[in-house]
Design a protein around this motif. Structure first.
Motif, short mmCIF file in Angstrom:
data_model
loop_
_atom_site.label_atom_id
_atom_site.label_comp_id
_atom_site.label_asym_id
_atom_site.label_seq_id
_atom_site.Cartn_x
_atom_site.Cartn_y
_atom_site.Cartn_z
N LEU A 2 63.96 46.71 28.50
CA LEU A 2 64.33 45.70 29.50
C LEU A 2 64.37 46.32 30.89
O LEU A 2 63.90 45.71 31.87
CB LEU A 2 65.70 45.10 29.15
N ALA A 3 64.92 47.52 31.00
CA ALA A 3 65.00 48.18 32.30
C ALA A 3 63.60 48.46 32.85
O ALA A 3 63.33 48.26 34.05
CB ALA A 3 65.80 49.48 32.18
N THR A 4 62.70 48.91 31.98
CA THR A 4 61.33 49.19 32.41
C THR A 4 60.62 47.92 32.85
O THR A 4 59.93 47.89 33.88
CB THR A 4 60.53 49.84 31.26
N LEU A 5 60.80 46.83 32.07
CA LEU A 5 60.16 45.56 32.41
C LEU A 5 60.72 45.01 33.72
O LEU A 5 59.96 44.53 34.58
CB LEU A 5 60.35 44.55 31.29
N ASP A 6 62.04 45.08 33.90
CA ASP A 6 62.65 44.59 35.14
C ASP A 6 62.11 45.34 36.35
O ASP A 6 61.85 44.75 37.41
CB ASP A 6 64.17 44.73 35.08
N ALA A 7 61.92 46.66 36.19
CA ALA A 7 61.38 47.45 37.30
C ALA A 7 59.95 47.02 37.61
O ALA A 7 59.54 46.93 38.78
CB ALA A 7 61.42 48.94 36.95
N GLY A 8 59.18 46.72 36.57
CA GLY A 8 57.79 46.26 36.76
C GLY A 8 57.74 44.92 37.45
O GLY A 8 56.89 44.69 38.33
N ILE A 9 58.65 44.00 37.08
CA ILE A 9 58.69 42.67 37.71
C ILE A 9 59.03 42.80 39.19
O ILE A 9 58.41 42.16 40.05
CB ILE A 9 59.69 41.76 36.98
N ARG A 10 60.02 43.65 39.49
CA ARG A 10 60.40 43.86 40.91
C ARG A 10 59.23 44.45 41.69
O ARG A 10 58.95 44.05 42.83
CB ARG A 10 61.62 44.77 41.01
N SER A 11 58.57 45.39 41.08
CA SER A 11 57.45 46.05 41.73
C SER A 11 56.33 45.06 42.05
O SER A 11 55.74 45.09 43.14
CB SER A 11 56.91 47.18 40.85
N ARG A 12 56.05 44.16 41.11
CA ARG A 12 55.00 43.15 41.32
C ARG A 12 55.34 42.24 42.50
O ARG A 12 54.47 41.82 43.24
CB ARG A 12 54.82 42.30 40.06
N GLN A 13 56.63 41.95 42.67
CA GLN A 13 57.04 41.05 43.76
C GLN A 13 56.95 41.74 45.11
O GLN A 13 56.68 41.10 46.13
CB GLN A 13 58.47 40.57 43.53
N GLN A 14 57.16 43.06 45.12
CA GLN A 14 57.23 43.78 46.39
C GLN A 14 55.87 44.19 46.92
O GLN A 14 55.70 44.46 48.10
CB GLN A 14 58.13 45.02 46.23
N VAL A 15 54.88 44.24 46.03
CA VAL A 15 53.54 44.64 46.45
C VAL A 15 52.92 43.54 47.31
O VAL A 15 53.00 42.35 46.97
CB VAL A 15 52.64 44.92 45.22
N GLN A 16 52.30 43.92 48.45
CA GLN A 16 51.66 42.92 49.31
C GLN A 16 50.48 42.32 48.57
O GLN A 16 49.68 43.03 47.97
CB GLN A 16 51.19 43.57 50.61
N ASP A 17 50.37 40.98 48.64
CA ASP A 17 49.32 40.29 47.91
C ASP A 17 48.04 40.26 48.76
O ASP A 17 47.87 39.42 49.64
CB ASP A 17 49.76 38.85 47.59
N ASP A 18 47.16 41.24 48.52
CA ASP A 18 45.91 41.29 49.26
C ASP A 18 44.72 40.91 48.38
O ASP A 18 43.59 41.32 48.61
CB ASP A 18 45.70 42.69 49.86
N ARG A 19 45.02 40.12 47.34
CA ARG A 19 43.95 39.68 46.44
C ARG A 19 43.01 38.70 47.14
O ARG A 19 43.38 38.06 48.12
CB ARG A 19 44.55 39.04 45.18
N ILE A 20 41.81 38.57 46.60
CA ILE A 20 40.82 37.64 47.15
C ILE A 20 41.29 36.22 46.88
O ILE A 20 41.61 35.86 45.74
CB ILE A 20 39.44 37.87 46.50
#
Length: 898
Positions: free
Chosen positions: A456-474
């Protein structure tokens, strides 16, 4: 985290489970999860499935593999149980064609978590949950005990009665009691005790399988309903004798259907089990030599029938989830507005046949009472993570909840995703929430508390990380909808493209709905909750409400506030209203466009011209080529002039018909002779394609397609056997074609072949033609259901041109050569689907007769173009990625030249 997705299974709902597993596979956030597809076959074997088989239209298209099917006089598509008892060696070889068999003890080595997309017995009854508990794998949804309650309708009724929750009165009829019962006396007693109408249910089935409504005191109707729930049928010698050979085969095929029939294996009059439809066909012929009646009974049927009082009220469905604190939270309940008495399998899963109205159109107080009752049932039954609760609200306000589901259907527009979208979660985000909440539920119940705490701790860190990354997708605008008879399928295609792109790390899709007419296109950017409405008409209605200035429903606002603990963690897109945008704004908002429209508008070049004005790259052919391929008559004319084979054809004009109907009919009869094909010249998706066999059908077709008003004409609809809510466009002309048949050929089949284009290093267009699929129609022409309804279509990929591999390859090469020639003649770019008939003469000569070209073919999850690209090594996402890359390269090339 490795997510094992369990789908398929042993139940009668296995095809919807198969389609749902594919949805989960495609929508898992690839930045957080690695999907591991575990296909469960109909005998319960676990198979680590090769990914390409995920994209078959039905289980029977790939399993058992064609090579394992026994030789039979007639063609049948069957499940594994029809092969009878197999040796371990034979089973291992059979499974080896599609993947690798996995023992339960090996599962922990393959996955960290099990996502259950299984339905019915073996999926929702606690069995698979118990096995996963035994091997120590955390899994999605409820635990063993609530799952066991969730599958058993009789146990549910008893628990509801015991806890004082409202439920219709009921009676349990056992098969043993029915064997000695007097149907007249039993029905009379039930009428007195429960009242008419009566609802009869198979107690351990879902998807409305085995359900009947008995409205009158008719013992024959009642007996048939009991047999339906017990999965058995009595056939008389007289009934069988009335059927011709083809009729008998169709009867057996329907009986063997796992949803509408009783399914194989069966027994005849209590004899030995019969596994294969061919054997059943032969056994029935023999049985009627000795008896006038035959009792056919499924060996996997039920032993009890649940009989309930009929509830007259408005039907709804409500997803309940655990909130951030583990308490039940009911999402906005959806009303099911259906056109038939029962919300049956077809209405549940085919777009456009039923409407989902969210929230149900009731006073706020009544909606809140439904939510409260649903939350109470969730808590009473001990459900965990999520459940779908169905029910009725009567005119006096009485609420009845029934048939809770611990695993909801997971097709793209199912209640599961539909209601989650109302709080702002797209499918990818909702699946992340389900996995995270399920891990917590398993840990809460004592499974591996230390290990799952770390997970759970690892997954929560991954979810937070996904939110903080700037969305530069096409940024890709996915344009769907339109105003033609193909609008619902367009929405299905658009949603599928959106979901494939949204779970990727490269693209950020923007859903856009096209409305208006041929004179004016209107574009609307959609929030996720509107995109996931049931069909195009529902989306358009929401747009109209937004344009009228209607505020969001107050209940929705309240639920979104209650769910803020969930959405604050998982949602990346806030819920908003549809917003109209211009083409200029679209060009500012996105980098390129994926057109998911079919027919007009979309495939006719008009939209392409608009996009080119603003320099927006798009998928598919250019404007000039699209303007040709949209018109089946013009397409055929050009191909004929180039020396290719097409059907004889002509356009039949409204003006000719209006001037002199008799002469109009006679000219068509003289030119073509019955039977022939009539269809719109510029619509697809099997819209109004009919085999015309006589004058009455020709007149009915003409009256229907030339009608001035929108509603269907009742008389012609009956003559043409139009199905419920079948689309039939209004046109000023229609296309008439010679019916293409075998014409004495040794081999004759209908095929559909896909292609993909790219540029080589010198900038020259290259055309990759895929192995074509063989299309099998159960009726006179391929139906909408066979093309797009999960579990319905029968496509064999690659097409079975010949048994000898060298000969099959020779024919395939010739078919590909002709399809490539079609693409060159019509200047097709991007990708396309070409439909044709193939004749192989006794001499070995090959004739390919072109039917039509689709420059923007359907891209629904089960469409056969994905089966073909999988054989070529492309996942659906990779195929879509190649299509988008080509559009960008074409735009860059055009810019350089100019």
């Amino acid at each position: 985290m490795r997510i094992g997705i369990f789908f398929g299974g042993t139940s009668r709902e296995r095809e919807i489970s198969f389609a749902g597993g594919r949805t989960v596979f495609d929508n898992l956030d690839k930045g957080l999860f690695q999907p591991v597809p575990i296909f469960v076959d109909s005998q319960g074997h676990f198979i680590l499935l090769d990914w390409q088989y995920l994209y078959k239209g039905t289980i029977r298209d790939f399993y058992p593999p064609v090579a394992a099917l026994p030789a039979t006089r007639h063609p049948w598509q069957v499940y594994l149980e029809s092969l009878g008892e197999l040796s371990p060696e034979a089973l291992t070889e059979l499974i080896g064609h599609v993947g690798r068999q996995v023992e339960a003890s090996e599962l922990p080595k393959l996955m960290d978590f099990a996502f259950l997309a299984l339905h019915g017995p073996g999926g929702e009854d606690g069995a698979i949950q118990g096995l996963l508990e035994w091997v120590g794998i955390p899994y999605s949804g409820s635990g063993i005990l609530p799952s066991a309650f969730g599958i058993d309708k009789i146990a549910q009724k008893k628990l509801l009665k015991a806890t004082g929750l409202p439920t219709p009165d009921f009676y349990v009829l056992t098969a043993a009691d029915w064997a000695t019962a007097d149907p007249d006396a039993l029905l009379s007693m039930l009428g007195r005790e429960l009242g008419l109408p009566l609802v009869l249910k198979a107690p351990r089935q879902g998807s409305s399988i085995g359900i009947s409504i008995v409205r009158e005191e008719d013992p024959a109707v009642f007996s048939a309903a009991v047999d339906r729930a017990l999965f058995r049928r009595t056939l008389t010698k007289a009934e069988w004798a009335k059927l011709d050979e083809e009729g008998q085969r169709a009867w057996v095929r329907q009986l063997a259907d796992i949803r509408e029939g009783i399914a194989l294996p069966v027994t005849l009059n209590g004899g030995p089990a019969i596994n294969h439809p061919e054997a059943l066909l032969e056994a029935l012929a023999t049985a009627f030599e000795q008896a006038d009646n035959v009792l056919i009974q499924s060996t996997t049927g039920e032993t009890q029938v649940l009989i309930e009082s009929f509830v007259a009220g408005r039907e709804f469905s409500c997803i309940v989830v655990e909130d951030a604190n583990g308490a039940p939270l009911a999402l906005p309940p959806t009303e099911i507005v259906k056109g038939t008495e029962v919300f049956d399998y077809r209405a549940k899963y085919l777009p456009g046949l039923a409407r989902k109205v969210t929230p149900i159109d009731l006073p706020e107080a009544d909606i809140e009472r439904i939510r409260q009752e649903a939350q109470n049932m969730f808590a009473t039954f001990g459900f965990e993570v999520y459940a779908r609760l169905d029910g009725f609200i009567q005119a006096d306000g009485t609420i009845f909840l029934n048939d809770p589901n611990t695993t909801s259907g997971m097709l793209p527009a199912s209640f599961f995703f539909h209601q989650a979208a109302e709080i702002g979660l797209n499918p990818s985000q909702f699946l992340t929430y389900i996995i995270r909440t399920s891990l917590n539920a398993r840990r809460r119940n004592g499974m591996k508390p230390v290990q799952l705490g770390a997970a759970l701790a690892t997954l929560d860190a991954g979810i937070r990380s996904r939110q903080q990354v700037q969305d530069d997708r096409i940024r890709v605008a996915v344009i769907m909808g339109g105003y033609s008879s193909e609008r619902h399928i367009s929405v299905e295609s658009g949603r599928n493209i959106y979901e494939k792109l949204s779970s990727s790390v490269k693209y950020r899709p923007v859903p856009v709905f096209l409305a208006g007419n041929s004179e004016e296109f209107r574009l609307y950017e959609l929030p996720i909750n509107v995109m996931l409405k049931d069909n195009a008409d529902d989306i358009r209605e929401k747009i109209e409400h937004a344009e009228a200035g209607e505020a969001s429903h107050p209940v929705l606002a309240r639920i979104r506030q209650e769910a803020s603990g969930i959405t604050g963690t998982y949602a990346g897109q806030p819920v908003a209203a549809p917003r109209r945008i211009s083409f200029e704004e679209l060009a500012e908002r996105v980098d390129e466009v994926f057109i998911a429209l079919h027919g007009r508008p979309g495939e006719d070049g008009a939209l392409q011209q608009q996009l080119e004005k603003f320099g927006l790259p798009y998928n598919g052919s250019g404007a000039a080529s699209s303007a040709v391929t949209i018109n089946k008559f013009e397409t055929n004319r050009r191909l004929r002039e180039a020396g290719l084979r097409v059907a004889d054809h002509r356009m039949a004009q409204r003006l000719e018909w209006a001037a002199d109907p008799e002469r109009f009919y006679q000219e068509l009869e003289n030119q073509f002779g019955y039977p022939f094909i009539a269809k719109p010249a510029d619509d697809g998706c099997s819209s109004a394609v009919k085999k015309i066999k006589n004058r009455a059908e020709l007149a009915a077709f003409s009256e229907q397609i030339f009608r001035r008003d929108e509603p269907l004409l009742v008389g012609p609809a009956e003559v043409l056997h139009l199905g419920f809510k079948e689309e039939f466009p209004q046109k000023d002309a229609f296309l008439v074609e010679t019916l293409i048949g075998p014409d004495g050929a040794a081999k004759f089949l209908e095929i559909t072949g896909g292609l993909l284009t790219s540029y080589d290093a010198q900038g020259q267009l290259q055309i990759e033609v895929f192995e074509a699929s063989e299309a099998l129609a159960t009726g006179e022409v391929l139906s909408l259901e066979e093309k797009f309804l999960a579990g319905e279509g029968q496509n064999i990929t690659p097409a079975r041109y010949a048994q000898d591999p060298a000969e099959r390859q020779r024919i395939s090469d010739e078919v590909k050569r002709v399809l490539r020639q079609v693409a060159e003649i019509l200047h097709i770019e991007g990708y396309a689907r070409i439909d044709a008939f193939v004749r192989v003469r006794q001499s070995g000569a090959i004739e390919v007769l072109i039917i039509e070209v689709n420059s923007l073919p359907g891209m629904t999850p089960a469409t056969c173009i994905f089966h073909q690209t999988a054989l070529a090594g492309y996942t659906p996402y990779q195929f879509i990625d190649r299509i988008l890359d080509f559009g960008k390269a074409r735009q860059e090339k055009a810019t350089t030249i100019s």
